[in-house]
Design an enzyme around this catalytic site. Structure first.
Site, PDB file in Angstrom:
ATOM      1  N   CYS A 125      36.095  29.592  43.206  1.00 28.91           N
ATOM      2  CA  CYS A 125      35.418  30.022  41.975  1.00 28.91           C
ATOM      3  C   CYS A 125      36.268  29.749  40.743  1.00 28.91           C
ATOM      4  O   CYS A 125      35.807  29.157  39.773  1.00 28.91           O
ATOM      5  CB  CYS A 125      35.069  31.510  42.074  1.00 28.91           C
ATOM      6  SG  CYS A 125      34.472  32.175  40.527  1.00 28.91           S
ATOM      7  N   CYS A 184      32.977  27.819  39.951  1.00 33.60           N
ATOM      8  CA  CYS A 184      32.224  28.472  38.872  1.00 33.60           C
ATOM      9  C   CYS A 184      32.881  28.378  37.492  1.00 33.60           C
ATOM     10  O   CYS A 184      32.216  28.047  36.511  1.00 33.60           O
ATOM     11  CB  CYS A 184      32.042  29.966  39.170  1.00 33.60           C
ATOM     12  SG  CYS A 184      31.785  30.346  40.892  1.00 33.60           S
ATOM     13  N   LYS A 201      33.456  24.758  36.147  1.00 36.91           N
ATOM     14  CA  LYS A 201      32.088  24.227  36.007  1.00 36.91           C
ATOM     15  C   LYS A 201      31.418  24.785  34.752  1.00 36.91           C
ATOM     16  O   LYS A 201      30.851  24.056  33.958  1.00 36.91           O
ATOM     17  CB  LYS A 201      31.293  24.569  37.271  1.00 36.91           C
ATOM     18  CG  LYS A 201      29.869  24.107  37.358  1.00 36.91           C
ATOM     19  CD  LYS A 201      28.843  25.009  36.701  1.00 36.91           C
ATOM     20  CE  LYS A 201      28.836  26.435  37.132  1.00 36.91           C
ATOM     21  NZ  LYS A 201      28.264  26.724  38.443  1.00 36.91           N
ATOM     22  N   TYR A 249      22.394  23.356  44.252  1.00 37.75           N
ATOM     23  CA  TYR A 249      23.011  23.912  43.036  1.00 37.75           C
ATOM     24  C   TYR A 249      23.996  22.911  42.393  1.00 37.75           C
ATOM     25  O   TYR A 249      23.908  22.605  41.222  1.00 37.75           O
ATOM     26  CB  TYR A 249      23.888  25.102  43.406  1.00 37.75           C
ATOM     27  CG  TYR A 249      23.279  26.451  43.583  1.00 37.75           C
ATOM     28  CD1 TYR A 249      23.306  27.390  42.557  1.00 37.75           C
ATOM     29  CD2 TYR A 249      22.753  26.837  44.811  1.00 37.75           C
ATOM     30  CE1 TYR A 249      22.823  28.677  42.747  1.00 37.75           C
ATOM     31  CE2 TYR A 249      22.264  28.119  45.002  1.00 37.75           C
ATOM     32  CZ  TYR A 249      22.305  29.037  43.965  1.00 37.75           C
ATOM     33  OH  TYR A 249      21.833  30.312  44.150  1.00 37.75           O
ATOM     34  N   GLU A 298      23.540  20.892  38.882  1.00 40.51           N
ATOM     35  CA  GLU A 298      24.383  21.313  37.758  1.00 40.51           C
ATOM     36  C   GLU A 298      25.191  20.144  37.210  1.00 40.51           C
ATOM     37  O   GLU A 298      25.214  19.894  35.997  1.00 40.51           O
ATOM     38  CB  GLU A 298      25.321  22.445  38.206  1.00 40.51           C
ATOM     39  CG  GLU A 298      24.566  23.724  38.485  1.00 40.51           C
ATOM     40  CD  GLU A 298      25.439  24.901  38.889  1.00 40.51           C
ATOM     41  OE1 GLU A 298      24.953  26.028  38.842  1.00 40.51           O
ATOM     42  OE2 GLU A 298      26.616  24.693  39.255  1.00 40.51           O
ATOM     43  N   HIS A 328      10.927  40.611  19.237  1.00 44.96           N
ATOM     44  CA  HIS A 328      10.296  39.463  18.589  1.00 44.96           C
ATOM     45  C   HIS A 328      11.149  38.955  17.429  1.00 44.96           C
ATOM     46  O   HIS A 328      11.708  39.762  16.704  1.00 44.96           O
ATOM     47  CB  HIS A 328       8.920  39.884  18.070  1.00 44.96           C
ATOM     48  CG  HIS A 328       8.135  38.747  17.535  1.00 44.96           C
ATOM     49  ND1 HIS A 328       7.611  37.757  18.332  1.00 44.96           N
ATOM     50  CD2 HIS A 328       7.815  38.420  16.251  1.00 44.96           C
ATOM     51  CE1 HIS A 328       6.982  36.879  17.566  1.00 44.96           C
ATOM     52  NE2 HIS A 328       7.103  37.257  16.319  1.00 44.96           N
ATOM     53  N   GLU A 359      10.599  37.656  25.317  1.00 45.87           N
ATOM     54  CA  GLU A 359       9.536  38.653  25.125  1.00 45.87           C
ATOM     55  C   GLU A 359       8.334  38.339  26.017  1.00 45.87           C
ATOM     56  O   GLU A 359       7.559  39.230  26.363  1.00 45.87           O
ATOM     57  CB  GLU A 359       9.122  38.756  23.658  1.00 45.87           C
ATOM     58  CG  GLU A 359       8.474  37.530  23.074  1.00 45.87           C
ATOM     59  CD  GLU A 359       8.134  37.699  21.589  1.00 45.87           C
ATOM     60  OE1 GLU A 359       7.470  38.687  21.246  1.00 45.87           O
ATOM     61  OE2 GLU A 359       8.541  36.847  20.775  1.00 45.87           O
TER      62      GLU A 359
HETATM   63  P1  NDP Z   1      23.378  23.379  48.725  1.00 47.86           P
HETATM   64  O1  NDP Z   1      23.283  23.831  50.110  1.00 47.86           O
HETATM   65  O2  NDP Z   1      22.801  24.190  47.626  1.00 47.86           O
HETATM   66  O3  NDP Z   1      22.765  21.902  48.599  1.00 47.86           O
HETATM   67  C1  NDP Z   1      23.162  20.870  49.455  1.00 47.86           C
HETATM   68  C2  NDP Z   1      22.310  19.664  49.132  1.00 47.86           C
HETATM   69  O4  NDP Z   1      22.803  18.552  49.862  1.00 47.86           O
HETATM   70  C3  NDP Z   1      20.856  19.858  49.551  1.00 47.86           C
HETATM   71  O5  NDP Z   1      20.065  19.254  48.572  1.00 47.86           O
HETATM   72  C4  NDP Z   1      20.793  19.125  50.886  1.00 47.86           C
HETATM   73  O6  NDP Z   1      19.544  18.581  51.161  1.00 47.86           O
HETATM   74  C5  NDP Z   1      21.750  17.990  50.638  1.00 47.86           C
HETATM   75  N1  NDP Z   1      22.330  17.452  51.874  1.00 47.86           N
HETATM   76  C6  NDP Z   1      22.896  18.145  52.877  1.00 47.86           C
HETATM   77  N2  NDP Z   1      23.328  17.304  53.840  1.00 47.86           N
HETATM   78  C7  NDP Z   1      23.015  16.067  53.433  1.00 47.86           C
HETATM   79  C8  NDP Z   1      23.194  14.774  53.998  1.00 47.86           C
HETATM   80  N3  NDP Z   1      23.762  14.609  55.184  1.00 47.86           N
HETATM   81  N4  NDP Z   1      22.754  13.713  53.287  1.00 47.86           N
HETATM   82  C9  NDP Z   1      22.153  13.868  52.091  1.00 47.86           C
HETATM   83  N5  NDP Z   1      21.969  15.063  51.511  1.00 47.86           N
HETATM   84  C10 NDP Z   1      22.387  16.150  52.173  1.00 47.86           C
HETATM   85  O7  NDP Z   1      24.925  23.106  48.518  1.00 47.86           O
HETATM   86  P2  NDP Z   1      25.823  22.859  47.242  1.00 47.86           P
HETATM   87  O8  NDP Z   1      26.915  21.997  47.748  1.00 47.86           O
HETATM   88  O9  NDP Z   1      25.039  22.392  46.070  1.00 47.86           O
HETATM   89  O10 NDP Z   1      26.373  24.306  46.929  1.00 47.86           O
HETATM   90  C11 NDP Z   1      26.937  25.125  47.948  1.00 47.86           C
HETATM   91  C12 NDP Z   1      26.692  26.575  47.667  1.00 47.86           C
HETATM   92  O11 NDP Z   1      27.560  27.019  46.647  1.00 47.86           O
HETATM   93  C13 NDP Z   1      25.289  26.903  47.151  1.00 47.86           C
HETATM   94  O12 NDP Z   1      24.363  27.045  48.191  1.00 47.86           O
HETATM   95  C14 NDP Z   1      25.518  28.170  46.395  1.00 47.86           C
HETATM   96  O13 NDP Z   1      25.437  29.271  47.264  1.00 47.86           O
HETATM   97  C15 NDP Z   1      26.936  28.013  45.883  1.00 47.86           C
HETATM   98  N6  NDP Z   1      26.917  27.623  44.461  1.00 47.86           N
HETATM   99  C16 NDP Z   1      26.407  28.480  43.539  1.00 47.86           C
HETATM  100  C17 NDP Z   1      26.353  28.140  42.218  1.00 47.86           C
HETATM  101  C18 NDP Z   1      25.787  29.095  41.223  1.00 47.86           C
HETATM  102  O14 NDP Z   1      25.641  30.276  41.541  1.00 47.86           O
HETATM  103  N7  NDP Z   1      25.436  28.653  40.027  1.00 47.86           N
HETATM  104  C19 NDP Z   1      26.856  26.854  41.727  1.00 47.86           C
HETATM  105  C20 NDP Z   1      27.358  26.024  42.784  1.00 47.86           C
HETATM  106  C21 NDP Z   1      27.386  26.397  44.098  1.00 47.86           C
HETATM  107  P3  NDP Z   1      18.372  19.441  51.895  1.00 47.86           P
HETATM  108  O15 NDP Z   1      17.828  20.368  50.848  1.00 47.86           O
HETATM  109  O16 NDP Z   1      17.403  18.390  52.293  1.00 47.86           O
HETATM  110  O17 NDP Z   1      19.023  20.142  53.035  1.00 47.86           O
END
Ligand code: NDP
Length: 452
Positions: A43, A48, A51, A178, A182, A435, A440
């Site tokens: 984080c 976080c 980022k 996510y 982002e 407002h 709102e």
């Molecule tokens: P996520 O699990 O959110 O997303 C992973 C993405 O990668 C999905 O779109 C998934 O596709 C894709 N993917 C997975 N495997 C493959 C593959 N072999 N080939 C191609 N695409 C693939 O993970 P993130 O890495 O974005 O983030 C991890 C976690 O960290 C989040 O789930 C969240 O909990 C936390 N986080 C929170 C944030 C916040 O609160 N603002 C910011 C950043 C991270 P598919 O959907 O098809 O499985």
């Protein structure tokens, strides 16, 4: 007198581990903590916090353009990556020191080295030292996952973004979660040409379907070249760039390729299985409601348990662990109605159920307001905000709230208080609007747009 070196030994100095160590030490327990990288964990050091600072930086690009449309005049607005990166790293150094000081104050002994579990009560440090502890807390977080394919070693992950030598003019971001979404809008806002490729039919799987579509359009509207149903087949070096072959036959050149394809629990080589700790399919530590693993003296909190992988949840889990083990007050962390925000531009804040989840559960009314806010319509920006409430027909309770707008992360935090308290749609309606604001609309939605 304890026969152990420590009452608690924590492996991992991220959000969950640091909080548990500090609060346990404040009860008078003798606490040690090992961190192999920098104190603060994902984080603070590579997630976080840096980022969000990049999100802020990226907003000024859009704001400068909007300001012109409001009548301001500028010359030569340009983002200078080395200037920002220098300030960013100075800030991370400052925060790391704050974490160290906060741990040292109640007497936590910090070991700046890798630690592995030897048995139920013994931790081996990479220095060769061994320490014993009555309780061991695994708080090692997660690591980015990159699938294996030809050229995958050319990809960077979110770990590498903050120390890039040069700012990429053209970047490909792979993934639709996510992190991918982002960074797509961050790099776009900072002036890069951004392509985002996602394998599925729509980004942000698991979130509300209507919002996913809305946000995808906004991300495209901001200039991100977003493609769904597209994967990387292979990659190769091409001078200083990377040539990427897509599964649809396209071939494109990028300066960087950022893989944001998920994160896996960080348990490899930790010695957990040999010590009898049960791991799940993704390598996560399997824990009960109190964070206890299959070995009674070993607990785990945070991303390494692969439940809700968010910093504030890890912190709550760390606090609940201390309540349970050091304060004689068995406490389960509350995983219900956890709000979160995706820090895209604009942001997406949500709490509770999606429309799809709610309609599986009971009969619902859906209220939705989608409109161009005053600030955007004045400058002719086609950026529509979205406010959505999902309401139980039986109890009138608000089951879910979804907001896409600038500042949605801030708004959802406040809406989440009301929803956690069990607010009904009529409670929202009784509240007078502020407002003129965008928010709102959350108290002004009269008729459901649909009912299921
Ligand atoms: P996520 O699990 O959110 O997303 C992973 C993405 O990668 C999905 O779109 C998934 O596709 C894709 N993917 C997975 N495997 C493959 C593959 N072999 N080939 C191609 N695409 C693939 O993970 P993130 O890495 O974005 O983030 C991890 C976690 O960290 C989040 O789930 C969240 O909990 C936390 N986080 C929170 C944030 C916040 O609160 N603002 C910011 C950043 C991270 P598919 O959907 O098809 O499985």
């Amino acid at each position: 007198m304890s026969t152990f070196d420590y009452d608690l030994f924590v492996i991992g100095g991220g959000s969950g581990g640091v909080r548990a160590a500090r609060v346990a030490a404040e009860t008078g327990a003798k606490v040690g903590l090992a961190e192999e990288s920098r104190m603060g964990g994902t984080c603070v050091i590579r997630g976080c916090v840096p980022k969000k600072l990049m999100v802020f930086a990226s907003h000024y690009g859009v704001a400068a353009e909007d300001a012109r449309r409001f009548g301001w005049e500028f010359r030569d607005a340009r983002f200078d990556w080395p200037t920002f990166r220098g300030k960013l790293h100075a800030e991370l150094d400052r925060l790391e020191n704050v974490y160290r000081t906060n741990l040292a104050r109640p007497g936590v002994v910090i070991h700046d080295t890798r630690a592995t579990v030897k048995d139920a009560h013994t931790v081996a440090l990479a220095t060769g030292e061994e320490v014993t502890a009555k309780h061991v807390l695994i708080a090692t977080g997660g690591v980015p996952y990159v699938p294996h394919f030809e050229g995958c070693e050319l990809a960077i992950t979110s770990n590498d973004v903050f120390s890039l030598e040069t700012f990429p003019e053209r970047i490909l971001i792979v993934g639709g979660g996510y992190i991918a979404c982002e960074f797509a809008t961050i790099f776009n806002g900072l002036g890069a040409h951004v392509a985002q490729w996602y394998r599925g039919a729509q980004i942000l799987r698991g979130f509300d379907d209507e919002v996913r579509g809305h946000l995808a359009e906004l991300i495209r509207g901001h200039g991100v070249d977003l493609h769904v149903g597209l994967e990387v087949e292979r990659m190769e070096r091409a001078g200083g760039q990377i040539r990427v072959y897509g599964t649809d036959g396209r071939v494109e050149l990028f300066d960087q390729v950022l893989y944001a394809t998920g994160r896996h629990p960080n348990t490899e080589g930790l010695g957990l299985e040999a010590a009898g700790v049960k791991l799940g399919r993704w390598g996560e530590v399997v824990v009960d409601d109190y964070g206890q693993s299959s070995v009674p003296s070993i607990y785990a909190v945070g991303d390494v348990t692969n439940r809700i992988t968010l910093t504030p949840v890890a912190i709550r889990e760390g606090m609940a662990f201390v309540e349970t083990v050091f304060k004689g007050n068995p406490t389960k962390p509350d995983h219900e109605l956890v709000p979160s925000a995706v820090f895209t531009t604009p942001e997406y804040g949500s709490v509770g159920l999606t429309e799809e989840q709610a309609r599986e559960q009971e009969r619902i009314d859906v209220y939705c307001a989608e409109f161009r806010p005053m600030q955007k319509s004045f400058i002719d920006r086609e950026e529509r905000v979205l406010f959505k409430l999902i309401v139980s027909q039986a109890t009138r309770k608000v089951l879910g709230c979804h907001i896409v707008a600038d500042g949605a992360g801030e708004m959802i935090q406040l809406a989440a208080v009301a929803i956690k308290m069990g607010a009904t749609k009529e409670d929202f309606d009784r509240t007078v609007a502020v407002h003129p604001t965008m928010a709102e609309e959350i108290v002004l939605m009269k008729e459901p747009v649909r009912s299921h």
